[in-house]
Design a protein around this motif. Structure first.
Motif, PDB file in Angstrom:
ATOM      1  N   GLY B  59      44.386  62.171  45.577  1.00  0.00           N
ATOM      2  CA  GLY B  59      43.999  60.834  45.132  1.00  0.00           C
ATOM      3  C   GLY B  59      42.773  60.838  44.246  1.00  0.00           C
ATOM      4  N   VAL B  60      42.105  61.998  44.167  1.00  0.00           N
ATOM      5  CA  VAL B  60      40.939  62.124  43.281  1.00  0.00           C
ATOM      6  C   VAL B  60      41.246  63.132  42.173  1.00  0.00           C
ATOM      7  CG1 VAL B  60      38.462  62.629  43.120  1.00  0.00           C
ATOM      8  CG2 VAL B  60      39.410  61.604  45.204  1.00  0.00           C
ATOM      9  N   HIS B  61      41.661  64.340  42.591  1.00  0.00           N
ATOM     10  CA  HIS B  61      41.918  65.403  41.611  1.00  0.00           C
ATOM     11  C   HIS B  61      43.398  65.748  41.485  1.00  0.00           C
ATOM     12  CE1 HIS B  61      37.947  66.159  43.511  1.00  0.00           C
ATOM     13  NE2 HIS B  61      37.557  66.262  42.284  1.00  0.00           N
ATOM     14  N   ALA B  75      43.659  74.096  42.586  1.00  0.00           N
ATOM     15  CA  ALA B  75      42.401  74.268  43.334  1.00  0.00           C
ATOM     16  C   ALA B  75      41.784  75.627  43.010  1.00  0.00           C
ATOM     17  CB  ALA B  75      42.663  74.141  44.828  1.00  0.00           C
ATOM     18  N   LEU B  76      42.620  76.647  43.040  1.00  0.00           N
ATOM     19  CA  LEU B  76      42.158  78.006  42.775  1.00  0.00           C
ATOM     20  C   LEU B  76      41.685  78.150  41.335  1.00  0.00           C
ATOM     21  CD1 LEU B  76      41.959  80.824  43.981  1.00  0.00           C
ATOM     22  CD2 LEU B  76      44.405  81.139  43.510  1.00  0.00           C
ATOM     23  N   ARG B  77      42.471  77.640  40.406  1.00  0.00           N
ATOM     24  CA  ARG B  77      42.168  77.815  38.994  1.00  0.00           C
ATOM     25  C   ARG B  77      40.905  77.083  38.556  1.00  0.00           C
ATOM     26  NH1 ARG B  77      47.634  78.278  35.604  1.00  0.00           N
ATOM     27  NH2 ARG B  77      48.684  79.831  36.872  1.00  0.00           N
ATOM     28  N   ARG B  78      40.621  75.944  39.201  1.00  0.00           N
ATOM     29  CA  ARG B  78      39.375  75.244  38.869  1.00  0.00           C
ATOM     30  C   ARG B  78      38.168  76.123  39.182  1.00  0.00           C
ATOM     31  NH1 ARG B  78      38.510  69.488  39.703  1.00  0.00           N
ATOM     32  NH2 ARG B  78      37.382  70.111  41.569  1.00  0.00           N
ATOM     33  N   GLY B 328      31.992  62.070  30.074  1.00  0.00           N
ATOM     34  CA  GLY B 328      32.229  62.817  31.306  1.00  0.00           C
ATOM     35  C   GLY B 328      33.399  62.276  32.077  1.00  0.00           C
ATOM     36  N   TYR B 329      33.662  62.953  33.132  1.00  0.00           N
ATOM     37  CA  TYR B 329      34.896  62.823  33.864  1.00  0.00           C
ATOM     38  C   TYR B 329      34.910  61.608  34.771  1.00  0.00           C
ATOM     39  CZ  TYR B 329      39.064  64.742  35.876  1.00  0.00           C
ATOM     40  OH  TYR B 329      40.353  64.962  36.243  1.00  0.00           O
ATOM     41  N   THR B 330      35.952  60.829  34.679  1.00  0.00           N
ATOM     42  CA  THR B 330      36.162  59.791  35.684  1.00  0.00           C
ATOM     43  C   THR B 330      37.511  60.039  36.326  1.00  0.00           C
ATOM     44  OG1 THR B 330      34.951  58.266  34.304  1.00  0.00           O
ATOM     45  CG2 THR B 330      36.203  57.327  36.103  1.00  0.00           C
ATOM     46  N   HIS B 331      37.503  60.256  37.609  1.00  0.00           N
ATOM     47  CA  HIS B 331      38.780  60.488  38.278  1.00  0.00           C
ATOM     48  C   HIS B 331      39.454  59.161  38.560  1.00  0.00           C
ATOM     49  CE1 HIS B 331      38.550  64.808  38.741  1.00  0.00           C
ATOM     50  NE2 HIS B 331      37.250  64.622  38.774  1.00  0.00           N
ATOM     51  N   PHE B 332      40.711  59.235  38.887  1.00  0.00           N
ATOM     52  CA  PHE B 332      41.504  58.025  39.070  1.00  0.00           C
ATOM     53  C   PHE B 332      41.289  57.433  40.439  1.00  0.00           C
ATOM     54  CE2 PHE B 332      43.786  61.981  39.249  1.00  0.00           C
ATOM     55  CZ  PHE B 332      44.422  62.023  40.463  1.00  0.00           C
TER      56      PHE B 332
END
Lengths: 332, 332
Positions: B59-61, B75-78, B328-332
């Motif tokens: 719900g975030v990433h 998750a790993l690749r980030r 910058g980043y805004t998550h949904f």
């Protein structure tokens, strides 16, 4: 330190987090003051690096009503307790923090203050972190990083038939403390305070863990419940562990609270969140263990023995098995 | 691997997790097959250990509807992307998984399969993990551990006036992919597939990162948005970064989807989740950078320059500053 927002929060709050956490990285140059993407550790020559990741979740491992000073400390101490049981010395930790809307700036300050106090107490520093907003509960993931001299980690798999089984401290206090924290039961003021502190603020046995490094044949962090955790030693060592229920060490406060008969001791052995060290050692090492215990001011109790076979058995005074309804930790 | 349950789940599910994850630790003896409290790393002589912790939250990433194979990999690749930007080589990772009730065994298998595929691709192994039940969203915290030759980490703080600013790959694809994943917009089938894959499965630039280690003066993982991240380089280096909006590299698919004029490029530079490498280098190093790009099959674009001053500025063809509404980043 990277912070990401799932939704608008109070203005400046993520800046506050950065401001609160950067000082926690002082004392570890490889954290770069939390201003870079990663942290860098120049390993200690002749040592292995020991790694442990562990999460603390609101409503699972702590209550929203717990004092915020203790919450970060508990997250940290749980991971340190794993290092302690392996004979490792902690050096730094990483922190991943998922925050919903409810923690206010006062909570965050107190949380960071708690971490600062523990860093002082255990001689460690924050190496890096990440804060994210979450639609869920506060979730704190600590990755603890430490050292053991090369090849000296105390494993779970070294218990041998004939070894004695020991545990540090007392068992069952935290489970009673949780009941008190939830207001489900009552206790006298002195017992209440002691048991609650055992739930909220476990004490990792770092000094004892290091001292017993060359003496123990196997060891484990007692966090899921004494019997469940000794079961892990039994399984990985390919042995059976027999525990004498009457010898399971209870604190005076827990004895007052729950009684100290065999049934109360069996319940304590099936509870969790103790953060003590369960370990095995050859009987010939008992004098050395007693010396380690004295030197590190640690209570150590012989509670059973390792025999051929498999599994873990809790025995009464007649040597008959006590069936425990539920082994291991059940969170609330 | 320790698993703890907040409430009864499907019987045997935590056993399934242990069964699925233990094979992921093959190839790293210090994981002990996930049967001990901790993992042990025997550090590589002459190298520093590089550490990064990072969470991926439902719900975030990522979206619950995302294919489970891609979720663990993302998750790993980030975390690997952070290592890449610093010139580090990944070795192992730790995984802390907080699971609510909804992921079924099929989801868990696919999640683990995705991790296995990425372990193969990036030559890494699972060193240790922890699974907890949570009343909240799926929360995946990866701690990636890697190496750089001693003292060779590429920091954020080395940018100097006169340096050129570069970025790998293309910018803005993942932000468009997220809109597509949420069904908020439509695109042609080919564009849809490409942009969605850029959101779900970023590709950490590990080869290029290692190749540019001695050439770049500063570098950062572009994850929060190109301008925001270059702003971090500017801040820690004590310089100003000027970016020529027209040179921000867009993929063909994004160009078809959003247009490729200066406004579209400015929006891309303010989006996030790119997992590219932003870096600076002396102009005299440009031939070497071109060689690294060729050797590692990496697209590299010069997008601006480092000057005296502070902050980051996006400039149009006349050299006038473009004001970007949100950096910058805004998550949904």
């Amino acid at each position: 330190m990277t912070t990401r927002e799932a939704r608008p929060r109070r203005p400046g709050e993520f800046a506050l987090i950065a401001e609160l956490f950067a000082p926690l990285s002082r004392g570890f140059p490889g954290a770069f003051g939390l201003t870079d993407d990663v942290a860098v550790l120049a390993p200690r020559p002749g040592h292995d690096v020991v790694l442990k990741t562990d999460s603390l979740i609101e409503g699972v491992h702590f209550l929203r009503s717990d004092p915020p000073q203790t919450i970060g400390r508990k997250a940290l101490r749980r991971a340190l307790s794993d290092l302690a049981a392996k004979g490792a010395e902690p050096e730094v930790y990483l922190l991943a923090l998922a925050l919903p809307e409810w923690p206010d700036s006062g909570w965050l300050r107190a949380f960071a203050d708690g971490l600062a106090a523990d860093q002082e107490e255990f001689g460690i520093a924050l190496a890096g972190g990440e804060t994210d907003a979450t639609p869920g509960p506060v979730t704190i993931t600590v990755t603890a990083i430490g050292y053991t001299p090369e090849g000296e980690l105390v494993r779970r798999n070294g218990a041998r038939p004939g070894d004695t089984v020991f545990v540090t401290g007392t068992i069952g206090d935290a489970a009673a403390g949780l009941l008190l924290a939830k207001g489900k039961v009552q206790a006298s003021s002195a017992e209440h305070e002691f048991l609650l502190s055992r739930f909220r603020l476990p004490v990792p046995g770092l000094s004892f863990g290091r001292a017993m490094r060359k003496i123990a044949s196997a060891a484990i962090d007692v966090s899921d419940g004494l019997l469940a955790d000794l079961g892990h030693i039994a399984e990985t060592s390919g042995v059976r562990i027999e525990v004498d229920a009457a010898r399971i060490p209870l604190s005076e406060a827990l004895g007052e609270f729950s009684g100290a008969d065999v049934d109360a001791r069996a319940r304590a052995a099936a509870a969790g969140d103790d953060y003590e060290i369960g370990f095995t050692a050859a009987p010939t090492n008992e004098p050395e263990i007693a010396a380690c215990a004295r030197e590190t001011l640690t209570e150590v109790t012989a509670i059973g023995s390792v025999v051929a076979g498999q599994g873990v058995r809790l025995l009464n005074a007649s040597g008959q098995q006590i069936v425990v309804a539920k082994r291991g930790y059940t969170h609330f």
